[in-house]
Scaffold this active site. Structure first.
Site, mmCIF file in Angstrom:
data_model
loop_
_atom_site.group_PDB
_atom_site.id
_atom_site.type_symbol
_atom_site.label_atom_id
_atom_site.label_comp_id
_atom_site.label_asym_id
_atom_site.label_seq_id
_atom_site.Cartn_x
_atom_site.Cartn_y
_atom_site.Cartn_z
ATOM 1 N N LYS A 57 -10.787 -1.508 10.475
ATOM 2 C CA LYS A 57 -9.923 -2.673 10.238
ATOM 3 C C LYS A 57 -9.696 -3.402 11.560
ATOM 4 O O LYS A 57 -9.417 -2.750 12.579
ATOM 5 C CB LYS A 57 -8.592 -2.210 9.644
ATOM 6 C CG LYS A 57 -7.670 -3.351 9.228
ATOM 7 C CD LYS A 57 -6.367 -2.832 8.609
ATOM 8 C CE LYS A 57 -5.520 -3.967 8.053
ATOM 9 N NZ LYS A 57 -4.262 -3.481 7.416
ATOM 10 N N SER A 99 -3.347 -5.618 2.800
ATOM 11 C CA SER A 99 -4.025 -6.438 3.772
ATOM 12 C C SER A 99 -5.390 -5.895 4.205
ATOM 13 O O SER A 99 -6.205 -6.650 4.744
ATOM 14 C CB SER A 99 -3.151 -6.583 5.026
ATOM 15 O OG SER A 99 -2.966 -5.328 5.651
ATOM 16 N N SER A 159 -0.730 -1.645 2.165
ATOM 17 C CA SER A 159 -2.016 -2.246 2.539
ATOM 18 C C SER A 159 -3.213 -1.320 2.543
ATOM 19 O O SER A 159 -4.331 -1.785 2.736
ATOM 20 C CB SER A 159 -1.911 -2.894 3.915
ATOM 21 O OG SER A 159 -1.315 -4.146 3.787
HETATM 22 N N1 GLN Z 1 1.767 -6.838 1.235
HETATM 23 C C1 GLN Z 1 2.754 -6.361 2.164
HETATM 24 C C2 GLN Z 1 3.117 -7.460 3.133
HETATM 25 O O1 GLN Z 1 2.550 -8.507 3.035
HETATM 26 C C3 GLN Z 1 2.286 -5.127 2.867
HETATM 27 C C4 GLN Z 1 1.282 -5.398 3.901
HETATM 28 C C5 GLN Z 1 0.865 -4.168 4.647
HETATM 29 O O2 GLN Z 1 1.045 -3.037 4.174
HETATM 30 N N2 GLN Z 1 0.347 -4.384 5.836
HETATM 31 O O3 GLN Z 1 3.970 -7.288 3.968
#
Ligand code: GLN
Length: 495
Positions: free
Chosen positions: A78, A159, A183
């Site tokens: 990532k 994400s 995410s």
């Molecule tokens: N969807 C969540 C956010 O936008 C979690 C994102 C994540 O876990 N990095 O904050």
């Protein structure tokens, strides 16, 4: 034999038996990336020469008996993990030319064990999102297709959407992710993968671009539970450079996968029944409980009463920490810079041009909830509710060994859907956020398909430091589900 179709465990056995070389294995994945990435956009940066050089090193190590447990295994990283000498963007314009002079601890651990890096995977900007639509480097296509509507382009979740798409499409055998509110687990569910978020403190955050430091958890994606256990084994461990890293031995996760669930007590939290949740999600959940019962577990109804405040609390704490963490992007020492007449204008121009809309929204929310007049009403109160959420988990884990819930309230949705309504997007994380608030380990395991042929995941949540039970439960579900359907777009199949 199709090398891209193997699991990590199978590939490792094949390498040991000299059925193929690491260079052959990695070349097959480099070719898959060349064929599929222009369409899927799963990688922001591909590093094929580096990957093949690492593969040659793995072959040498396999030859002289010094090979690590992940020798020759091609992974996606990532693009939130700093990789020495390889551009690391966090999915943002503000870091579009940032080349870290150091390696994150998690990626250094993987390299120590012989893993090969194919490149850096796409993500929502600064990991803020649930669809990969907020990346400054464009959206990622989910390799899965709706049976009745193969033309629709679906999101891989977010994400860590690029990591999930790369592993689902058989470009990478596994990938790293980070999970601040879901995410890893949400994209794993939407792409038909196993995804593990370990206990907070298990994997070092050193060298991982920070979103919300008290919630950020590095973790892993793979196509099987066993493979995700192998990756976590390598990534985990104490790191004195992360003050929240905890000095505890890392157990044998691969062995834990084979423990079974006989005699375990599995909790069903009644609050995880979202309004308007499709009947097929509920049905799969009941099916999962039946599988665990048949394997010898006892199913117990439990309550986590403060779960209903999880999302609201998360969307105060996470933006608050993000607004503080992102203050460092000022265009002065590194990253993107836009000129200005004075220092204030330089900051303003740089941040206005460098950050996308969702990141700006989070900075605004975070700055607001931390501001003098609102700190007590929002931030402080959210911290208190966070403690209550943690107490809920402590109480149920006095009674049960693990919890089973759906991972997401729905399967993959189409690109563009939910984009005009941030709250609808935030609802994706309703089942995943509580485990981040409490820091407990949780994983998503593919369990079935929805009516349109898209994967659905079940979530296993465990006690702090007990990833072993999480893996054991997930393995029983994986075995019972026999999930064998492949995504429409994958290595060897490009349309
Ligand atoms: N969807 C969540 C956010 O936008 C979690 C994102 C994540 O876990 N990095 O904050």
């Amino acid at each position: 034999m199709t090398l891209t179709g193997l699991s990590i465990a199978e590939a490792r056995a094949g390498l040991d038996a000299r059925d193929f070389s690491a260079v052959e294995l990695v070349q097959a994945h480099v070719d898959a990336a060349a064929a599929l990435n222009p369409r899927l956009n799963a990688f922001i940066t591909l590093t094929p020469e580096l990957a093949l050089a690492q593969a040659a090193g793995a072959d040498a190590a396999l030859g002289d008996g010094s090979a690590g447990p992940l020798a020759g295994i091609p992974l996606g990283i990532k693009d939130l993990f700093c990789t020495k000498g390889v551009r690391t963007t966090a999915g943002s314009r503000i870091l579009d030319d940032f080349v870290p002079p150091y390696e994150s601890t998690v990626t250094a651990n993987l390299l120590r064990d012989g893993a090969v890096f194919l490149g850096k995977t796409n993500l929502d900007e600064f990991a803020m999102g649930s669809s990969n639509m907020t990346s400054a480097f464009g959206p990622v296509e989910n390799p899965w297709k709706r049976a009745g509507d193969p033309g629709a382009v679906l999101v891989p979740g977010g994400s860590s959407g690029g990591s999930a798409a790369a592993v689902a499409a058989r470009i990478a055998m596994g990938a790293t992710g980070t999970d601040t509110g879901g995410s890893i687990r949400q994209p794993a569910a939407l792409c038909g993968l196993a995804g593990i978020k370990p206990t907070y403190g298990r994997c070092s955050r050193w060298g991982v671009v920070a979103f919300a430091s008290s919630l950020d958890h590095p973790g892993a994606f793979a196509r099987t539970v066993q493979d995700s256990a192998m990756l976590l084994q390598s990534m985990a461990g104490f790191d004195p450079r992360d003050s929240t890293s905890v000095d505890r031995p890392v157990p044998d996760y691969a062995a834990a996968c084979r423990r079974g669930v006989r005699g375990l007590r599995i909790g069903v939290p009644r609050e995880y029944r979202a309004d308007g949740m499709p009947e097929e999600v509920d049905r799969l959940w009941r099916q999962g409980l039946d599988w665990l019962r048949a394997a010898g577990a006892t199913i117990v109804d439990v309550s986590l009463p403060h779960t209903r405040y999880g999302l609201a609390t998360y969307y105060i704490v996470a933006p608050a920490e993000a607004s503080s963490n992102l203050a460092r992007y000022d265009g002065v020492r590194f990253g993107h810079r836009e000129p200005g007449h004075d220092l204030t204008e330089l900051y303003e121009h740089t941040r206005a041009a460098g950050f996308g809309e969702e990141v700006k929204r989070r900075i605004l929310i975070g700055t607001y909830v931390l501001s003098a007049g609102y700190y007590d009403a929002y931030y402080l109160r959210a911290q208190k509710v966070r403690t209550l959420i943690l107490h809920d988990f402590d109480q149920v884990f006095a009674e049960v060994d693990a919890l089973l819930t759906p991972t997401t309230p729905n399967a993959a949705f189409a690109q563009g859907e939910k984009m005009d309504d941030p709250v609808a997007m935030y609802l994706n994380d309703v089942f995943t956020v509580p485990a981040n608030m409490a820091g407990v380990p949780a994983m998503s395991v593919p369990a079935g398909l929805d009516g349109q042929g898209l994967p659905l995941g079940l979530q296993v949540i465990g006690r702090s430091w007990d990833e072993e039970t999480v893996f054991a439960v997930a393995q029983v579900i994986e075995d019972a589900a026999g999930f064998s359907v492949l995504p429409a777009l994958r290595a060897g199949v490009v349309r």
